[in-house]
Scaffold this motif. Structure first.
Motif, PDB file in Angstrom:
ATOM      1  N   THR A  86       0.780  -1.137   0.090  1.00 15.32           N
ATOM      2  CA  THR A  86      -0.116  -0.031   0.009  1.00 15.32           C
ATOM      3  C   THR A  86       1.000   1.172  -0.048  1.00 15.32           C
ATOM      4  OG1 THR A  86      -0.105   0.373   2.454  1.00 15.32           O
ATOM      5  CG2 THR A  86      -1.615  -1.140   1.260  1.00 15.32           C
ATOM      6  N   ALA A  96       6.078  -2.398  -9.709  1.00 12.30           N
ATOM      7  CA  ALA A  96       5.055  -2.664 -10.657  1.00 12.30           C
ATOM      8  C   ALA A  96       5.561  -3.327 -11.995  1.00 12.30           C
ATOM      9  CB  ALA A  96       4.380  -1.485 -11.125  1.00 12.30           C
ATOM     10  N   SER A 142       0.334  -5.020 -15.206  1.00 14.40           N
ATOM     11  CA  SER A 142      -0.735  -6.042 -15.042  1.00 14.40           C
ATOM     12  C   SER A 142      -1.835  -5.084 -14.780  1.00 14.40           C
ATOM     13  CB  SER A 142      -0.473  -6.638 -13.875  1.00 14.40           C
ATOM     14  OG  SER A 142      -0.438  -6.008 -12.476  1.00 14.40           O
ATOM     15  N   ASP A 143      -3.113  -5.580 -14.651  1.00 13.30           N
ATOM     16  CA  ASP A 143      -4.387  -4.687 -14.619  1.00 13.30           C
ATOM     17  C   ASP A 143      -4.266  -4.412 -13.017  1.00 13.30           C
ATOM     18  OD1 ASP A 143      -5.380  -4.973 -16.899  1.00 13.30           O
ATOM     19  OD2 ASP A 143      -6.806  -6.796 -16.625  1.00 13.30           O
ATOM     20  N   GLU A 144      -3.739  -5.258 -12.059  1.00 14.06           N
ATOM     21  CA  GLU A 144      -3.876  -4.927 -10.859  1.00 14.06           C
ATOM     22  C   GLU A 144      -2.889  -3.631 -10.507  1.00 14.06           C
ATOM     23  OE1 GLU A 144      -1.727  -6.758  -6.693  1.00 14.06           O
ATOM     24  OE2 GLU A 144      -1.396  -7.567  -8.744  1.00 14.06           O
ATOM     25  N   SER A 145      -1.603  -3.407 -11.150  1.00  8.89           N
ATOM     26  CA  SER A 145      -0.777  -2.528 -11.090  1.00  8.89           C
ATOM     27  C   SER A 145      -1.599  -0.947 -11.685  1.00  8.89           C
ATOM     28  CB  SER A 145       0.472  -2.709 -11.797  1.00  8.89           C
ATOM     29  OG  SER A 145       1.292  -3.755 -11.102  1.00  8.89           O
ATOM     30  N   LYS A 146      -2.336  -1.369 -12.754  1.00  8.43           N
ATOM     31  CA  LYS A 146      -2.808  -0.346 -13.440  1.00  8.43           C
ATOM     32  C   LYS A 146      -3.773   0.352 -12.315  1.00  8.43           C
ATOM     33  CE  LYS A 146      -2.031  -1.493 -18.212  1.00  8.43           C
ATOM     34  NZ  LYS A 146      -2.577  -2.503 -19.152  1.00  8.43           N
ATOM     35  N   GLU A 147      -4.601  -0.604 -11.880  1.00 10.85           N
ATOM     36  CA  GLU A 147      -5.744  -0.067 -10.863  1.00 10.85           C
ATOM     37  C   GLU A 147      -5.080   0.772  -9.693  1.00 10.85           C
ATOM     38  OE1 GLU A 147      -8.699   0.150 -11.039  1.00 10.85           O
ATOM     39  OE2 GLU A 147      -9.274   0.313  -8.917  1.00 10.85           O
ATOM     40  N   ALA A 148      -3.756  -0.011  -9.326  1.00 11.29           N
ATOM     41  CA  ALA A 148      -3.115   0.757  -8.075  1.00 11.29           C
ATOM     42  C   ALA A 148      -2.633   2.254  -8.524  1.00 11.29           C
ATOM     43  CB  ALA A 148      -1.745  -0.056  -7.771  1.00 11.29           C
ATOM     44  N   ARG A 176      -3.983   4.086 -10.513  1.00  9.42           N
ATOM     45  CA  ARG A 176      -5.409   4.848 -11.024  1.00  9.42           C
ATOM     46  C   ARG A 176      -5.650   5.446  -9.594  1.00  9.42           C
ATOM     47  NH1 ARG A 176     -10.571   4.853 -10.337  1.00  9.42           N
ATOM     48  NH2 ARG A 176     -10.540   2.636  -9.278  1.00  9.42           N
ATOM     49  N   LYS A 177      -5.930   4.553  -8.728  1.00 11.34           N
ATOM     50  CA  LYS A 177      -6.093   4.850  -7.212  1.00 11.34           C
ATOM     51  C   LYS A 177      -5.224   5.967  -6.750  1.00 11.34           C
ATOM     52  CE  LYS A 177      -8.712   1.123  -5.204  1.00 11.34           C
ATOM     53  NZ  LYS A 177      -8.527  -0.603  -4.404  1.00 11.34           N
TER      54      LYS A 177
END
Lengths: 322, 322
Positions: free
Chosen positions: A3, A54, A303-309, A311-312
């Protein structure tokens, strides 16, 4: 991926462990320890670590460069506060207010060299590209600061001038932070440039939001008095965007800015902004830069997870109230 | 090997060809052009080129690093002149006197980053060692400047303090110049360190000679008024060596330094120096550092011709009248 709070606390510990000699040269290093102890969210080094992770490299390897980026940022604060005559930084005395102008200059220089040395600790395979990004970014930041100072006396500042200044002074460092992290993490040069684009655009969104908060924010959550930009005749996004949209609003603003009484001036300018829909203008601009930032992410192999991170992270940064 | 005059003029041309953008950022780069146009002997970059040539690499390859070293030196002059409140540099206005303090700070920062970028242009094979030498040198120079400022208010400055300060503020850069040149030229790390020792020791000899000239030189060939150090209560080699050799001279000096009338003060202090044999003390110290410098050369694989060139360079530097 950790985080942001975890990254931030990693940075905090690493900063505290930086070898800054005491003793004979304490007059040189004490102001640096003081500056680094001011805390904060450590956004820029967190961005280095996030990007490195990432793209696949353990963040410990990126920590040296992350500290370099944070040292650089703090060096600019020391010198900017001298140039802007700012006595307060994060609710404490600025370094020059506490230690004198000469200390702020010389300890600032020291921080810049320490930053170079930290960033230069990256692996041989990425040493040259990382240094190239870092040095180019530093020149951009100085150019942005120069434009910012020029604007204080210049009469014909345009919205484009503002965007150039902001991209240099604020965007370039956020861009370089993720670009350097990406390079350390093993990203291709092309992907790393896309990450720069991400950082640059959230930097622009961040600054426009900051301008808006300075006028319409809550002084308690924003952490400084509201209306400072108006009081100091700053050429903000609000001022320039409203002026660019309507000639009559531009004239009204120019006149209102001359009001001698501060509270009256802030109130009047705010009213012009509100009538012109300045809040909506800012929202639109922020949204456009956020869209560009997200678009840049899409051109990476993250990865989608990293992109999301990411973005957040951007939403939290721009959605912040302080 | 070329003559120092040839190297110097090569440096001059290369400096003029440095890309320093005009136009939008002219307020940032004009002070840099001004600072670099002041001329001078370009000692430090000449030392980089000489060392690179002496160890076998064509000097053109070392030019980028040489310019980096010269940029670094000039950056320190910009900031030092602000810190010391010096309005004049080489017979012209200092940068802050001409462009303002903020410009001297920000254009100085820019020169430091340009210096890093120039030095960072060396071949991959020596990039890391060269940057390590360069960054360590920079920290030493700041530490030396900090001590120098501390001395202005400190009461108990010793000869050892002075030698430490001088080795950091002056010796480290001359040392690093030849060390970096040697590394670029293909010297081993060990030989390059010996070259550093050479540069460091001629730096110390140079500064002691400079202190002597400030009191006993000829104002016309020295290029500045004689007695400035005495007038400004500077803790010079003369002052500290004479004081260290005799307690009564130390007391006499401390009293004479309080004389309110400048000419009387300079005359009186000079007389104490003369009686104590300060000139001879300086000569001895200079000779000792020169011997150390030549000893360091002996531990390198340099040709006899190159050693002779470095010996002549040192003698010219230290034997100078200005």
């Amino acid at each position: 991926m950790k985080t942001t709070a975890d990254y931030s606390s990693d940075v905090e510990s690493a900063l505290r462990a930086l070898p800054l000699p005491e003793g004979k040269f304490d007059n040189l290093y004490a102001p640096i320890r003081y500056a680094l102890s001011a805390g904060g969210k450590r956004l820029r080094p967190v961005m280095v670590l996030m990007a490195a992770d990432a793209f696949g490299e353990a963040s410990a390897k990126a920590m040296d460069a992350a500290l370099g980026v944070e040292l650089f940022h703090n060096f600019t604060l020391l010198h900017d506060d001298v140039m802007d005559n700012s006595e307060v930084r994060r609710g404490r005395q600025s370094v020059h207010a506490k230690y004198g102008v000469n200390s702020a200059i010389l300890s600032g220089d020291t921080m810049l060299t320490l930053a170079n040395a930290q960033v230069g600790k990256v692996d041989d395979t990425v040493l040259r590209p990382v240094l190239d990004v870092f040095n180019a970014m530093a020149l951009n930041v100085y150019e942005g600061q120069q434009l910012d100072m020029d604007f204080e006396t210049g009469k014909d500042v345009t919205l484009d001038d503002y965007l150039l200044m902001t991209s240099l002074k604020t965007g370039a460092l956020l861009g370089a932070a993720v670009q350097i992290g990406a390079l350390i993490g093993g990203a291709s040069e092309k992907e790393a440039k896309k990450m720069y684009e991400y950082g640059m655009n959230i930097g622009l969104a961040f600054q426009i939001q900051d301008d808006w908060l300075d006028t319409f924010g809550d002084s308690i959550t924003f952490g400084k008095p509201i209306g400072g930009d108006i009081a100091n005749n700053k050429k903000t996004y609000l001022y320039l965007a409203v002026g660019a949209a309507s000639k009559s609003d531009a004239e009204a603003l120019a006149i209102a800015m001359q009001l001698p009484e501060k509270e009256m001036k802030i109130k009047t300018v705010k009213r012009i902004y509100e009538k012109a829909g300045a809040g909506e203008m800012c929202q639109k601009a922020v949204a456009a830069y956020m869209t560009k930032a997200m678009g840049a992410l899409r051109h990476t192999s993250l990865s989608d997870e990293s992109k999301e991170a990411f973005r957040k992270f951007a939403e939290k940064l721009v959605g912040r109230k302080k």
